[in-house]
Write an enzyme that holds these catalytic residues in place. Structure first.
Site, PDB file in Angstrom:
ATOM      1  N   THR A 220       1.158  -1.240  -0.044  1.00 13.31           N
ATOM      2  CA  THR A 220      -0.098  -0.231   0.007  1.00 13.31           C
ATOM      3  C   THR A 220       1.143   1.041   0.156  1.00 13.31           C
ATOM      4  O   THR A 220       2.071   0.842  -0.205  1.00 13.31           O
ATOM      5  CB  THR A 220      -1.074   0.280   1.259  1.00 13.31           C
ATOM      6  OG1 THR A 220       0.051   0.364   2.606  1.00 13.31           O
ATOM      7  CG2 THR A 220      -1.827  -0.984   1.211  1.00 13.31           C
ATOM      8  N   GLY A 294      -2.178  -7.994   3.834  1.00 16.61           N
ATOM      9  CA  GLY A 294      -2.864  -7.625   5.042  1.00 16.61           C
ATOM     10  C   GLY A 294      -3.867  -8.611   5.823  1.00 16.61           C
ATOM     11  O   GLY A 294      -3.997  -8.557   6.649  1.00 16.61           O
TER      12      GLY A 294
END
Length: 377
Positions: A220, A294
Site C-alpha cells: 500500500t 493484509g
C-alpha cells in the site's frame, strides 16, 4: 515531468488556517510506498532514482503543510495523494487488479486527537476506513472528507457506491475506472491467472511510462505525520492484493489492523516525574500505517498491538513495532510498518526484501530508502 505526476495533475488540498504554536514544537512525517519482493539485482539505478524521487516528492508535499504549522491530517493526506497519483505505487493510478480485472480501492485515516481546525469532531470519532471504491481518484481525500463529516457518515467503515456518492456530493473528485489502468499491472494480473495479456482493455501508455520495481505487489502507500500541536495522523491507501477475490476487504480499511493512531496520559506520578526528568511530557501518542499481506495484519491486529505494547508494557516505539513485524513473519506474513510517536521517534521495521520508505523532519531534507539493508539517504 516527474514520474509522480504522470499525465495527470494533482488535485490540491484546501489549506486550513494553522493554529498559533510554539516555535520549538516538533513535527515529523514518515511515509511508505509498499513492501514486498524487491530484488536489487533486477533493478536499475535509474528505476531506483524514480522511486526515490517519487517518495521525496510525497515527503515535501506533506512537509510544506507541517512547516507552515498545518495539521498532521492534512500533511499525511497530501503525502498520500502524491503517491496515489504516481503509477509506480499500488494505489490510485497504478493500483492492482482483482480476479475480474477491476480495481477495488481502499483507504483510511485515524488521528490521535481531533484536528484543531475542526474542534466539533468528537475525540471518540478516531477515524474512518473505506473499501470497495472504484471511481475515487484520491481515496485518501475521501477518507478525510468523511472523517470530518460525522453527521453525514457516522460509521467507522464504509464501502462501495454509497460511499462514493456521498464523497462526490462533498466535492471529492471521481473518475472513470479506466483512469486507474496501467499496462504493467494489467499484464501482471493476466499472467498471474495464466490468461492472455492481450488485447489490452485500454490503449497502451507507450514506452516512456516508468516500470514498477515490485511485482505482484501486496503493499500500500501510507503516511504518518506529527504536527506542532502534538497531534498524530495516520493515512493509508491501497489497491489491495493482485488478483484478490472480488469484494475482498484488506487491512487498510480495518481499524487496528493496517492503521492506528491513539494518545493517552501517563497516570502514575512516578512515571510522570521520570518522563519530566527526561524532558518528555505526560502524554504519549503514536500512529502506525502498515503495508504487506493484509490478511495477516488483520489476524494479528498488528497496528493496534504496537500501541498496546507501548501503553501496557511500557515498550519503546522501536521495540513494539519490531516485535509486531517479527510476529507477522513467524505466521508467514510479509510486510512492514511505519510508526511515529509524539517525541518524533520513528520506527520502520520490515521482514521482507524491501519497503519504499522515507522521513522528513524540521530541516526539510527528505531521506528515503528501498531495500531492507538500505540506510535512509
Amino acid at each position: 515531468m516527474s514520474p509522480r505526476t504522470s499525465m495527470h495533475e494533482k488535485q490540491a488540498l484546501l489549506p486550513s488556517k494553522p493554529a498559533m504554536v510554539h516555535g520549538n514544537a516538533k513535527y515529523t512525517l514518515v511515509i511508505h510506498g509498499g513492501a514486498g519482493t524487491m530484488e536489487r539485482h533486477s533493478s536499475t539505478p535509474e528505476l531506483q532514482v524514480q522511486y526515490k524521487t517519487a517518495l521525496s516528492n510525497a515527503l515535501l508535499a506533506g512537509y510544506a503543510i507541517l512547516s507552515a504549522g498545518g495539521e498532521a491530517m492534512d500533511a499525511a493526506v497530501a503525502a498520500v495523494s502524491s503517491m496515489e497519483d504516481c503509477p509506480l505505487f499500488n494505489s490510485g493510478k497504478g493500483a492492482v487488479f482483482n480476479v475480474d480485472g477491476k480495481n477495488e480501492l481502499e483507504a483510511s485515516i485515524m488521528l490521535s486527537t481531533p484536528p484543531s481546525t475542526h474542534p466539533s469532531i468528537p475525540p471518540t470519532r478516531r477515524g474512518v476506513g473505506l473499501t470497495l471504491l472504484s471511481h475515487t481518484r484520491y481515496p485518501s481525500q475521501l477518507a478525510r472528507a468523511l472523517y470530518l463529516a460525522p453527521d453525514v457518515a457516522p460509521h467507522t467503515m464504509l464501502s462501495g457506491t454509497t460511499t462514493e456518492t456521498l464523497g462526490e456530493k462533498m466535492g471529492v473528485q471521481m473518475v472513470d475506472p479506466s483512469y486507474f489502468f496501467t499496462e504493467q499491472r494489467w499484464r501482471e494480473h493476466r499472467r498471474g491467472l495464466g490468461l492472455p495479456e492481450e488485447p489490452l482493455p485500454y490503449p497502451s501508455e507507450g514506452p516512456d511510462v516508468p516500470q514498477n520495481l515490485d511485482h505482484l505487489p501486496t503493499g500500500t502507500v501510507g503516511a504518518v505525520a506529527l504536527d506542532v500541536r502534538g497531534c498524530i495522523a495516520a493515512v493509508t491507501s491501497t489497491g489491495g492484493r493482485t488478483n484478490k477475490l472480488v469484494g475482498r476487504v484488506g487491512d487498510t480499511p480495518s481499524m487496528g489492523a493496517g492503521f492506528w493512531a491513539e494518545g493517552w496520559r501517563i497516570e502514575g506520578w512516578a512515571q510522570r516525574a521520570w518522563r519530566k526528568v527526561q524532558g518528555k511530557g505526560a502524554t504519549v501518542a503514536l500512529g502506525v500505517s502498515g503495508t504487506g499481506d493484509g490478511d495477516y495484519f488483520i489476524r494479528l491486529a498488528t497496528a493496534s498491538t504496537i500501541g498496546r505494547r507501548m501503553r501496557y508494557l511500557g515498550e519503546s516505539l522501536e521495540t513494539a513495532a519490531c516485535h509486531c513485524v517479527e510476529e507477522l513473519r513467524r505466521d508467514g506474513g510479509v510486510g512492514g510498518v511505519i510508526s511515529l510517536d509524539n517525541e518524533g521517534n520513528v520506527a520502520m521495521p520490515l521482514n521482507c526484501s524491501g519497503m519504499y520508505r522515507g522521513v522528513v523532519r524540521e530541516d526539510g531534507a527528505p531521506k528515503t530508502a528501498i531495500f531492507d539493508d538500505d540506510e535512509l539517504s
